[in-house]
Design a protein around this motif. Sequence first.
Motif, PDB file in Angstrom:
ATOM      1  N   CYS A 199       0.845  -1.204   0.000  1.00  6.44           N
ATOM      2  CA  CYS A 199       0.000   0.000   0.000  1.00  6.44           C
ATOM      3  C   CYS A 199       0.875   1.246   0.000  1.00  6.44           C
ATOM      4  CB  CYS A 199      -0.939  -0.009   1.196  1.00  6.44           C
ATOM      5  SG  CYS A 199      -2.256  -1.244   1.046  1.00  6.44           S
ATOM      6  N   ASN A 200       1.956   1.200   0.758  1.00  6.59           N
ATOM      7  CA  ASN A 200       2.913   2.313   0.756  1.00  6.59           C
ATOM      8  C   ASN A 200       3.435   2.549  -0.664  1.00  6.59           C
ATOM      9  OD1 ASN A 200       4.833   4.000   2.680  1.00  6.59           O
ATOM     10  ND2 ASN A 200       6.134   3.120   1.103  1.00  6.59           N
ATOM     11  N   GLN A 201       3.799   1.493  -1.335  1.00  3.51           N
ATOM     12  CA  GLN A 201       4.400   1.641  -2.659  1.00  3.51           C
ATOM     13  C   GLN A 201       3.410   2.176  -3.683  1.00  3.51           C
ATOM     14  OE1 GLN A 201       7.172   1.656  -1.308  1.00  3.51           O
ATOM     15  NE2 GLN A 201       8.308   0.518  -2.871  1.00  3.51           N
ATOM     16  N   LEU A 202       2.169   1.717  -3.606  1.00  2.00           N
ATOM     17  CA  LEU A 202       1.215   2.214  -4.614  1.00  2.00           C
ATOM     18  C   LEU A 202       0.935   3.691  -4.400  1.00  2.00           C
ATOM     19  CD1 LEU A 202      -2.137   2.734  -4.135  1.00  2.00           C
ATOM     20  CD2 LEU A 202      -2.048   0.302  -3.620  1.00  2.00           C
ATOM     21  N   ILE A 203       0.885   4.105  -3.137  1.00  2.00           N
ATOM     22  CA  ILE A 203       0.699   5.540  -2.890  1.00  2.00           C
ATOM     23  C   ILE A 203       1.901   6.318  -3.421  1.00  2.00           C
ATOM     24  CG2 ILE A 203       0.542   7.338  -1.123  1.00  2.00           C
ATOM     25  CD1 ILE A 203      -1.126   5.528   0.563  1.00  2.00           C
ATOM     26  N   CYS A 204       3.090   5.805  -3.162  1.00  2.00           N
ATOM     27  CA  CYS A 204       4.296   6.489  -3.660  1.00  2.00           C
ATOM     28  C   CYS A 204       4.236   6.688  -5.169  1.00  2.00           C
ATOM     29  CB  CYS A 204       5.547   5.691  -3.313  1.00  2.00           C
ATOM     30  SG  CYS A 204       5.970   5.781  -1.573  1.00  2.00           S
TER      31      CYS A 204
END
Lengths: 295, 295, 295, 295
Positions: C174-179
């Motif tokens: 989830c962190n990566q997709l937001i990034c």
Amino acid sequence: MTGTVGFIGLGTMGCDMARNLLKAGYRVRGHDLRADAARAMAAEGVVPAASVAEAAAGADIVVTMLPDTPHVQAVVLGEGGLLSSPPAGRLVVDMSTIAPTAVREMHARLKAAGIGFVDAPVSGGPQGARAGTLSIMAGGDAEDFARARPVLAAMGTTINHVGESGAGQTVKLCNQLICGINLQAVCEAIALGRAAGVDLAQMREVLLGGSAASWMLDRLGPAMIESQTAAGFRIDLMLKDLRLVRELADALSVPLPGTALVTTQYVEARAHGEGGNGNQALFKVYDRMTNQAAA
Amino acid sequence: MTGTVGFIGLGTMGCDMARNLLKAGYRVRGHDLRADAARAMAAEGVVPAASVAEAAAGADIVVTMLPDTPHVQAVVLGEGGLLSSPPAGRLVVDMSTIAPTAVREMHARLKAAGIGFVDAPVSGGPQGARAGTLSIMAGGDAEDFARARPVLAAMGTTINHVGESGAGQTVKLCNQLICGINLQAVCEAIALGRAAGVDLAQMREVLLGGSAASWMLDRLGPAMIESQTAAGFRIDLMLKDLRLVRELADALSVPLPGTALVTTQYVEARAHGEGGNGNQALFKVYDRMTNQAAA
Amino acid sequence: MTGTVGFIGLGTMGCDMARNLLKAGYRVRGHDLRADAARAMAAEGVVPAASVAEAAAGADIVVTMLPDTPHVQAVVLGEGGLLSSPPAGRLVVDMSTIAPTAVREMHARLKAAGIGFVDAPVSGGPQGARAGTLSIMAGGDAEDFARARPVLAAMGTTINHVGESGAGQTVKLCNQLICGINLQAVCEAIALGRAAGVDLAQMREVLLGGSAASWMLDRLGPAMIESQTAAGFRIDLMLKDLRLVRELADALSVPLPGTALVTTQYVEARAHGEGGNGNQALFKVYDRMTNQAAA
Amino acid sequence: MTGTVGFIGLGTMGCDMARNLLKAGYRVRGHDLRADAARAMAAEGVVPAASVAEAAAGADIVVTMLPDTPHVQAVVLGEGGLLSSPPAGRLVVDMSTIAPTAVREMHARLKAAGIGFVDAPVSGGPQGARAGTLSIMAGGDAEDFARARPVLAAMGTTINHVGESGAGQTVKLCNQLICGINLQAVCEAIALGRAAGVDLAQMREVLLGGSAASWMLDRLGPAMIESQTAAGFRIDLMLKDLRLVRELADALSVPLPGTALVTTQYVEARAHGEGGNGNQALFKVYDRMTNQAAA
């Protein structure tokens, strides 16, 4: 066929449409903002008119073929326009591609003045205009359409009355959004097939025989595969139509994610100077994305 | 036509394809992981085989028609598979839709063992399988294709050799991505036309006459307009194919934004239980987006 | 702090993480597929181990920091792996970013053998690894996390137990997709602001003061504005993480159109040779789209 | 602070901005198309003005805070507008969010008449207007900005002169597009995290500590997780701003695929009656897409 048609808008399409009216036996009174456009057609039989009112004077019907909504509004509602100076036959047929809401407003105001208004946008492009084989989608009152039909028949081969005022434009805009997305589909297949090393011309042949078949793959596929970008319906005109699609969709709260995405690819094509090229130039976007040189 | 075909994979498509082989005069040795699938066809003339090796024994050619890449890999490369127990005719034709890279790897390993391998995915769906009118896109060595051709001709009407090993799958995947995007185009046009109040059946007719024409608009348009979702090529099988498209595109670094977007709409359809319905059910996504009830 | 850590995977991140373990007082037994990687750290105090089993021998805990799912599966489940040769302390902590489903499967198999498994992926990149300021998101059984915590605290400053096995990976994805999406947002703002002629450095300052603020705008904005592409978290590693996001989303039938779109832009970046550059190189995609030269 | 401000547009934002001017010691002459809006503020000290000209009469500066471009054009260029009836101080500050091209045109026409025009859109929403903590992005001539600054300082805490006429609007539109896309990023992370079963409140906390941090995740995350849609900056106002973004991008040929995509999601929200709700209601789109009930 006899009768007089006032023709407003003698651009690429308009000239050929006016010629087909002449061929069909109509008298044509032509007007264009560029004064020399009408005069240039005098030798072919067009009577040049110095103003909208002059083109309308004595005509049974006025046909307009103009770039965008404001031009038609000016010709219809502006000073010296058709609302104040209607043709004797009290019928106006707009064959431009413009906003359906503007069509309905003009229809209402003209109708209140006893003047008929038919929206009759076309598909088929410059080739269809020249050959007199346009596909025409008409909206408006049935009796107005019935009167306009013979005139339309001089310019196109497929003529449909698709509903009330504005319906012609709505169907045209649906046509355009499908064209844009179908073209994107062809782009993506060619980009993938090319990277995978298959024979693109053969692939197109094979795909045309099945569920992937489309007019776009059939007609624009070869130019895309061979990277011939010049001819055809222009990128910047498509962008204008896609803007009309978006405005209609926004007004009706219809989300069109596919249309939105492909529109940004048309914008990219224009940013690279492809605005004046045919729609098949959209494939250049995929040339850049994949970092592969075109054929 | 004479000869013996080992047929692996007697699902919806496979059964009808095997029947067409029988009709064409072939002896068919059938095998499926579900033992009763082959037995159920015994009355029609299929000789049930308890294993892949048994189906291959004495056959001129083995045809596989399986759900996905791992199934084909298991049948070809797995224990008791075709690499170790090839048919007497030393030719394998896979008609499943699977990953081109896996195809090329199997081709290389079989070839090293003196066994031919042709990738020959199909389009045309269950109807085409039943009618024997499949469109078949084949990749592989020319001599192997030449030997496979008569067998393929018993199942389809359009049979093309489109290139080296894997090329059949590549062309099939290009077919599928176009189908998905063209279907999205039809969805968006119907959603917009519906909101604008035009007659959708008539709009479809008109659009089929021009540049927006596509197989999807022609064949799936009516079901979409009438919201009949059941029959046809299934949403979840399309999702499988779109995954293969994406894997190929990723491996080749080909960005496919249109395909990526429409894939998320297929995922949404599956999230709403439409996985078992035909592709036309994609329009339900637009029903939800526009907050409008279907017809 | 005392104890022995077996450390598998001495790449860019792993080396610095191992150093921070040494600094914190741990004995470190290091292993990497490249034999010289562990030997190169001998002078710093790392005991080189020739195999996974040798690194685990006598260790209280084994930490793995590897490129992708298959590498971790090989180290844990493969021949001579941690399932058969666990550390004396019977605890494995994987700090790689890998598939949550694979994590849960390994967790179950290790647990059945009486071995704890914690998924503890990190954010903060090479800088965070060096400074020992990683943010660590851990999933797994509470008692295992409690035992792992001091070791994690030697490598990061923010350590959260976010749920059961796999939850650490889910939060990381989830962190990566937001990034990825937030970076796209910055790209689009800079592309628009640049075309409109505003001072981009000042615009960034102003936007950081309001609702458009993000870590991406703050930390990567300057490099994007100045077109410095080299340093930072690599494009191709982000693509790997976005693939894991997609696989998780597909398995759960969660449509992620924004993620799908930005992923195609990362693919485009890789197609242009930007795979080894930092994420800010995504802006080059907009350089090409807008046909404008970077600063 | 002394001086007289003519204030045009006493809506939700305008009322509170006028109150802050009164608090700062300014005399305020208020006008709104709804006559009772100004009268309702008389008790608080606003002098009701029956027309734009009456509000401007004797004022040092006129501030406008209106819904959209045409409203500002009417107040500035229309009959009885500020071009013909400027304030004594010959300075107009528009704090609405409107089209940069329209700003530049008004700036040129007012300047030719010796009247200054500053575009000074704000961010911070109703809360910021009430608290006097708006962030203000101003474009225009330096001397005009210098004169406007004390007045702006009565309404906001961060006041930046970001460039020539129109630059304030450009920066504001860049702010808005980032907000929309960052919000989509939060939606996708929450949708994925929810489907995977992680604790969303904790996930938000953890993500705020790293590279995924954004104002949107911080401020709107909690309402999204708890599905509280009512308060905040409205969906339909965001759609208006996204339309302005698109028009600017189209005019400059800047493709913004991320913005285009998220805009269709805002349109979907409006189609479901969420237009009057806060931006966090965008998450309802993902509730529908994933077929999951909100918290």
